[in-house]
Design a protein around this motif. Structure first.
Motif, PDB file in Angstrom:
ATOM      1  N   ILE A   8      -6.727  -1.215   9.074  1.00 53.82           N
ATOM      2  CA  ILE A   8      -7.452  -0.069   8.503  1.00 53.82           C
ATOM      3  C   ILE A   8      -8.513   0.426   9.490  1.00 53.82           C
ATOM      4  O   ILE A   8      -8.687   1.643   9.689  1.00 53.82           O
ATOM      5  CB  ILE A   8      -8.091  -0.451   7.154  1.00 53.82           C
ATOM      6  CG1 ILE A   8      -6.998  -0.767   6.131  1.00 53.82           C
ATOM      7  CG2 ILE A   8      -8.990   0.667   6.634  1.00 53.82           C
ATOM      8  CD1 ILE A   8      -7.509  -1.460   4.879  1.00 53.82           C
ATOM      9  N   SER A   9      -9.216  -0.518  10.132  1.00 56.75           N
ATOM     10  CA  SER A   9     -10.249  -0.151  11.108  1.00 56.75           C
ATOM     11  C   SER A   9      -9.657   0.640  12.262  1.00 56.75           C
ATOM     12  O   SER A   9     -10.225   1.642  12.726  1.00 56.75           O
ATOM     13  CB  SER A   9     -10.952  -1.411  11.626  1.00 56.75           C
ATOM     14  OG  SER A   9     -11.643  -2.071  10.576  1.00 56.75           O
ATOM     15  N   ASP A  26      -9.697  11.466   2.291  1.00 61.65           N
ATOM     16  CA  ASP A  26      -8.228  11.388   2.288  1.00 61.65           C
ATOM     17  C   ASP A  26      -7.719  10.474   3.399  1.00 61.65           C
ATOM     18  O   ASP A  26      -6.740   9.745   3.225  1.00 61.65           O
ATOM     19  CB  ASP A  26      -7.623  12.783   2.457  1.00 61.65           C
ATOM     20  CG  ASP A  26      -7.624  13.582   1.158  1.00 61.65           C
ATOM     21  OD1 ASP A  26      -7.855  12.964   0.097  1.00 61.65           O
ATOM     22  OD2 ASP A  26      -7.396  14.804   1.205  1.00 61.65           O
ATOM     23  N   LYS A  27      -8.381  10.528   4.546  1.00 62.99           N
ATOM     24  CA  LYS A  27      -7.983   9.683   5.664  1.00 62.99           C
ATOM     25  C   LYS A  27      -8.120   8.200   5.286  1.00 62.99           C
ATOM     26  O   LYS A  27      -7.259   7.378   5.620  1.00 62.99           O
ATOM     27  CB  LYS A  27      -8.844  10.004   6.891  1.00 62.99           C
ATOM     28  CG  LYS A  27      -8.338   9.360   8.178  1.00 62.99           C
ATOM     29  CD  LYS A  27      -9.184   9.817   9.369  1.00 62.99           C
ATOM     30  CE  LYS A  27      -8.655   9.167  10.653  1.00 62.99           C
ATOM     31  NZ  LYS A  27      -9.486   9.559  11.815  1.00 62.99           N
ATOM     32  N   LEU A  68      -5.488   3.096   3.602  1.00 64.84           N
ATOM     33  CA  LEU A  68      -5.332   2.006   2.634  1.00 64.84           C
ATOM     34  C   LEU A  68      -3.911   1.975   2.071  1.00 64.84           C
ATOM     35  O   LEU A  68      -3.306   0.911   1.940  1.00 64.84           O
ATOM     36  CB  LEU A  68      -6.341   2.178   1.495  1.00 64.84           C
ATOM     37  CG  LEU A  68      -7.813   1.990   1.855  1.00 64.84           C
ATOM     38  CD1 LEU A  68      -8.700   2.399   0.683  1.00 64.84           C
ATOM     39  CD2 LEU A  68      -8.090   0.538   2.224  1.00 64.84           C
ATOM     40  N   ASP A  69      -3.394   3.153   1.772  1.00 63.15           N
ATOM     41  CA  ASP A  69      -2.048   3.251   1.206  1.00 63.15           C
ATOM     42  C   ASP A  69      -1.013   2.680   2.170  1.00 63.15           C
ATOM     43  O   ASP A  69      -0.082   1.977   1.758  1.00 63.15           O
ATOM     44  CB  ASP A  69      -1.720   4.708   0.890  1.00 63.15           C
ATOM     45  CG  ASP A  69      -0.396   4.867   0.157  1.00 63.15           C
ATOM     46  OD1 ASP A  69      -0.313   4.448  -1.016  1.00 63.15           O
ATOM     47  OD2 ASP A  69       0.557   5.387   0.765  1.00 63.15           O
ATOM     48  N   ASN A  70      -1.173   2.962   3.453  1.00 62.88           N
ATOM     49  CA  ASN A  70      -0.237   2.455   4.463  1.00 62.88           C
ATOM     50  C   ASN A  70      -0.286   0.937   4.589  1.00 62.88           C
ATOM     51  O   ASN A  70       0.658   0.317   5.084  1.00 62.88           O
ATOM     52  CB  ASN A  70      -0.520   3.091   5.830  1.00 62.88           C
ATOM     53  CG  ASN A  70      -0.135   4.554   5.867  1.00 62.88           C
ATOM     54  OD1 ASN A  70       0.691   5.013   5.079  1.00 62.88           O
ATOM     55  ND2 ASN A  70      -0.729   5.306   6.781  1.00 62.88           N
ATOM     56  N   CYS A  71      -1.376   0.350   4.143  1.00 67.11           N
ATOM     57  CA  CYS A  71      -1.513  -1.112   4.176  1.00 67.11           C
ATOM     58  C   CYS A  71      -1.210  -1.745   2.813  1.00 67.11           C
ATOM     59  O   CYS A  71      -1.457  -2.940   2.614  1.00 67.11           O
ATOM     60  CB  CYS A  71      -2.926  -1.504   4.608  1.00 67.11           C
ATOM     61  SG  CYS A  71      -3.223  -1.231   6.358  1.00 67.11           S
ATOM     62  N   GLY A  72      -0.699  -0.947   1.876  1.00 64.89           N
ATOM     63  CA  GLY A  72      -0.327  -1.491   0.575  1.00 64.89           C
ATOM     64  C   GLY A  72      -1.487  -1.723  -0.360  1.00 64.89           C
ATOM     65  O   GLY A  72      -1.407  -2.566  -1.264  1.00 64.89           O
ATOM     66  N   ILE A  73      -2.575  -0.974  -0.164  1.00 61.85           N
ATOM     67  CA  ILE A  73      -3.767  -1.138  -1.004  1.00 61.85           C
ATOM     68  C   ILE A  73      -4.061   0.166  -1.734  1.00 61.85           C
ATOM     69  O   ILE A  73      -3.993   1.250  -1.145  1.00 61.85           O
ATOM     70  CB  ILE A  73      -4.989  -1.563  -0.157  1.00 61.85           C
ATOM     71  CG1 ILE A  73      -4.771  -2.973   0.402  1.00 61.85           C
ATOM     72  CG2 ILE A  73      -6.279  -1.505  -0.969  1.00 61.85           C
ATOM     73  CD1 ILE A  73      -5.826  -3.416   1.383  1.00 61.85           C
ATOM     74  N   VAL A  74      -4.376   0.053  -3.010  1.00 59.33           N
ATOM     75  CA  VAL A  74      -4.687   1.225  -3.811  1.00 59.33           C
ATOM     76  C   VAL A  74      -6.086   1.069  -4.406  1.00 59.33           C
ATOM     77  O   VAL A  74      -6.490  -0.035  -4.789  1.00 59.33           O
ATOM     78  CB  VAL A  74      -3.631   1.430  -4.925  1.00 59.33           C
ATOM     79  CG1 VAL A  74      -3.604   0.254  -5.880  1.00 59.33           C
ATOM     80  CG2 VAL A  74      -3.866   2.736  -5.683  1.00 59.33           C
TER      81      VAL A  74
END
Length: 457
Positions: free
Chosen positions: A401-402, A432-433, A438-444
């Motif tokens: 994410i970082s 949004d970024k 987060l979404d790309n890492c499977g986190i909501v």
């Protein structure tokens, strides 16, 4: 409760041999490689049957064997320079890990073929004594044409059947249809009255079933690919050795297909359970399988798995309330509908429809709905436990994410605070970024009056 009996090709009322007791045998894995989605379909199906029989109040003894002596194991051992035991031990552990990851219950009994050799030899002796088998140069073969019901399970005339031998056979057979009960093998064999050898595949299940469950059992289950020759041969050798009926109910699950072809290792079109679990969780895979009736083929596709994932999320995201253990759940209509569906030859698609009905009611604050939903979904093997990350896994996600955001973050709380700051400033691009990273890492992220929390997708 009614079940489809493959032997009679009819749906029959289920009646046990002993009152309230079920003896159930399922053909287990040959442990030489990764389990695939086809195996997942088989073992999830019979896990659901096992769970449901216990739900109905039966005292169930579930036996699932492990084939740890086989041509494929021996070939892999030679290729890798290992002993057959090293190969089978490694892959059995991998199989067990895959079953645990799918939330399948462990069988009550899990016998190994190599630990049941004495029983196999005893059955061979009985068959030879009764004239149903013969020894030829260290091999032992079953006389197929001496058993007049051969072919009844697979519904094939005997003159159209091919030999059921799984291992190579020589010219010493009396008839091409005869199959191997014991095979001479000086290199990898075990001592027997006929010299050093090893068992044929089919005799293994007959021996393990008889040893642990008795001569006649209630249910024998497995994949449809086992009907012939494996199960056909089991019936012949068991009934001729024991002098009584072998199985009262034969149950078979359909294939998982890709582009209308059966998923199998031999065709090279299989997806391993481990690979699947990197993309979809166990609940999603179970939902995908249970959406279809267990006897029907299931066509694999990413779209079908995604639809299953959405269905699971809908159910597991139902409004949660404290479980009311004092409720008599049998009084509710949804409970009765669930039981009616499952009693109708395990109609899991109808059972899932009941769970969705309860999901909707739970979201509308119907007081009993979540308690009943949780109970019935658990009966099908779904778990409502939230997925968690280890410290190492969380650290890896924070690094990802970082990198995506161009700033270093050491905790999810920092990221949530940064997103709140951006939203308060109406800086929607940054907000949004962060959401996309987060979404790309499977986190909501979940926003509520109490604040923002995070969870795994």
């Amino acid at each position: 409760m009614r079940l489809h009996n493959s032997y009679t090709n009819q749906i029959e009322q289920f009646e046990t041999i002993e009152p309230n007791k079920v003896k159930m045998y399922v053909c287990g894995p040959t442990v030489y490689d990764n389990a695939h989605l086809g195996h997942a379909r088989c073992y999830i199906t019979w896990d659901v049957l096992y769970r449901y029989l216990k739900f109905k109040g039966y005292d169930v003894t579930y036996c699932r064997n492990v084939t740890d002596v086989d041509d494929k194991i021996l070939k892999k051992a030679e290729t890798e320079g290992k002993t057959p035991e090293e190969v089978s031990t490694y892959w059995y552990k991998k199989f067990t890990d895959s079953m645990n990851a799918l939330n399948n219950l462990r069988p009550d009994i899990e016998p190994f073929a190599t630990k049941t050799l004495g029983e196999m030899i005893a059955i061979n002796k009985d068959l030879i004594k009764n004239g149903y088998a013969y020894e030829a140069n260290g091999d032992v073969y079953f006389r197929v044409k001496k058993f007049n019901r051969y072919g009844y399970l697979s519904k094939q005339p005997i003159d159209q059947l091919e030999s059921g031998a799984r291992i190579e056979v020589g010219d010493q057979k009396e008839d091409p249809l005869d199959f191997a009960l014991w095979k001479k093998d000086p290199k990898f064999g075990y001592n027997s009255p006929w010299g050093v050898g090893r068992p044929g595949w089919h005799i293994e299940c007959s021996a393990m079933s008889r040893k642990h469950l008795g001569k006649t059992i209630d249910i024998h289950a497995g994949g449809a690919d086992l009907i012939f020759p494996h199960h056909e041969n089991e019936i012949a050798q068991s009934e001729c050795a024991n002098g009584c009926k072998f199985v009262n109910y034969w149950l078979h699950n359909g294939f998982v297909t890709i582009n209308k072809e059966k998923m199998s290792k031999s065709l090279g079109n299989f997806l391993t359970i481990d690979d699947m679990l990197k993309i979809y969780d166990a609940n999603t895979i179970r939902f995908f399988i249970l959406t279809n009736h267990y006897r029907m083929p299931v066509e694999f596709s990413d779209e079908a798995l995604q639809a299953a994932s959405n269905g699971v999320k809908r159910m597991l995201n139902a409004k949660r309330t404290k479980i009311n253990e004092a409720l008599d759940l049998t009084q509710f209509e949804e409970y009765k509908e669930f039981v009616n569906a499952m009693d109708d030859d395990l109609n899991t698609s109808k059972a899932l429809a009941v769970l969705f009905d309860l999901t909707n009611k739970a979201n509308k604050d119907v007081d009993y709905a979540y308690t009943l939903l949780n109970y019935l979904a658990t009966t099908l093997g779904f778990t409502f436990e939230k997925a968690t990350l280890s410290e190492e896994e969380l650290s890896e996600k924070l690094i990802q994410i970082s990198e995506a955001l161009g700033e270093k973050y050491s905790s999810m709380e920092e990221i949530i605070a940064k997103r709140k700051e951006a939203r308060d400033a109406k800086n929607w691009d940054i907000a949004d970024k962060i959401r996309i990273a987060l979404d790309n890492c499977g986190i909501v992220l979940k926003d509520s009056k109490e604040g923002t929390t995070w969870d795994l997708k």
